[in-house]
Enzyme design. Structure first.
Site, PDB file in Angstrom:
ATOM      1  N   GLU A  25       0.924  -1.131   0.062  1.00  0.00           N
ATOM      2  CA  GLU A  25      -0.097  -0.033  -0.082  1.00  0.00           C
ATOM      3  C   GLU A  25       0.872   1.049  -0.078  1.00  0.00           C
ATOM      4  O   GLU A  25       1.427   1.642   1.117  1.00  0.00           O
ATOM      5  CB  GLU A  25      -0.838  -0.246   1.335  1.00  0.00           C
ATOM      6  CG  GLU A  25      -1.718   1.229   1.293  1.00  0.00           C
ATOM      7  CD  GLU A  25      -2.809   1.315   2.542  1.00  0.00           C
ATOM      8  OE1 GLU A  25      -3.855   1.679   2.547  1.00  0.00           O
ATOM      9  OE2 GLU A  25      -2.034   0.743   3.681  1.00  0.00           O
TER      10      GLU A  25
ATOM     11  N   GLU B 194     -12.213   3.310   5.270  1.00  0.00           N
ATOM     12  CA  GLU B 194     -10.961   3.374   5.855  1.00  0.00           C
ATOM     13  C   GLU B 194     -10.935   5.256   6.046  1.00  0.00           C
ATOM     14  O   GLU B 194     -10.209   5.835   5.713  1.00  0.00           O
ATOM     15  CB  GLU B 194      -9.724   3.076   5.660  1.00  0.00           C
ATOM     16  CG  GLU B 194      -8.661   3.193   6.554  1.00  0.00           C
ATOM     17  CD  GLU B 194      -7.245   3.051   5.953  1.00  0.00           C
ATOM     18  OE1 GLU B 194      -6.572   2.111   6.394  1.00  0.00           O
ATOM     19  OE2 GLU B 194      -6.802   3.790   4.938  1.00  0.00           O
TER      20      GLU B 194
END
Length: 282
Positions: free
Chosen positions: A150, A254
């Site tokens: 990520e 998120e």
């Protein structure tokens, strides 16, 4: 086109509740079928697995341990001299993933060491990261697990993070060349949020990188609130784009709730209602 599947990121949602176990129950009661959590290691994996089952949830993503917070560590995958600690953390993450039935682990790259010039240590850190990723791919393959990379934006979220663009992550994935390592598109450039901050061009980037994306996360830019909160991103368009491009993975929520978490899920209930999802009535 199949509707998108959403997971509740319990490291961010339901902050009014003290800990993962009540947050799992709240996510299930809110209509979610899946959840993710950055670091589940404060709770025994058996207790988490039991709470997830009781809430009717699948766990779909966890992170490798961050390292030593007091030393400013935020992942160890690319940090020189921390290879042994990364591998120990990977073993712990795999134990939790197996107990939780969680198929994906975010392999955190980590930060440029304090006091170091990022440009001067970039090559060394990439070498360490490639070595650790090859090791991780082998360990994960034995358990039929997927590792995710990520990129995290260095303009706002973490100025010292080593992995900061989808292009950099994709190039590293190509060098490693293991099919069970994929890209995590987090609130669009770490996720969508990070990609927009670092690079923009979300439509082009989604179309280019989606074939190697194993997980997507969403949050509004710049405030990192709900997709329905004021900001730069048009989430109905982005959700439709993901559908049109055939994305089959989960979309992790998120973001930082701007108020009550459940009330703030009105955007998701509206999506579920349009797509005939049973969670619309929650």
């Amino acid at each position: 086109m199949a509707p998108l599947r959403f997971s509740a990121n319990l490291s961010w949602l339901f902050p009014e509740l003290p800990g993962l176990l009540p947050r799992l129950r709240a996510a299930g009661s809110s209509g979610f079928e899946a959840a993710e959590v950055a670091w589940p290691y404060a709770e025994p994996p058996e207790a988490l697995a039991r709470a997830a089952r009781e809430a009717g949830l699948r766990l779909v993503l966890i992170n490798t341990p961050p390292g030593d917070h007091e030393k400013g560590e935020m992942g160890l995958g690319a940090v020189p001299g921390r290879q042994e600690a990364f591998r120990e953390g990977l073993e712990q993450a795999v134990r939790y993933a197996k107990a939780l039935g969680c198929p994906r682990i975010h392999l955190m790259a980590g930060r440029v060491p304090q006091g170091a010039d990022p440009a001067a240590v970039k090559a060394e850190m990439e070498t360490v990261f490639l070595e650790n990723l090859r090791h991780a791919a082998g360990v994960l393959a034995q358990e039929d697990l997927v590792g995710l990379l990520e990129p995290i934006n260095t303009r706002i979220t973490d100025p010292q993070y080593f992995l900061d663009t989808p292009q950099q992550a994709a190039a590293i994935l190509q060098k490693v060349g293991r099919p069970n390592l994929q890209l995590q598109m987090n609130p669009l450039p770490q996720d969508i949020f990070h990609w927009q901050i670092m690079d923009g061009n979300l439509t082009g980037n989604i179309r280019e990188f989606l074939p190697i994306v194993g997980h997507v996360q969403v949050a509004q830019v710049p405030g990192r609130g709900e997709p329905s909160s004021p900001g730069e991103l048009n989430f109905p368009y982005l959700f439709q784009l993901l559908e049109d491009e055939g994305y089959k993975g989960f979309v992790g929520c998120e973001y930082r709730p701007q108020g009550d978490t459940v009330e703030g899920l009105s955007w998701l209930r509206s999506y579920w209602d349009r797509r005939g999802h049973p969670g619309a009535g929650q």
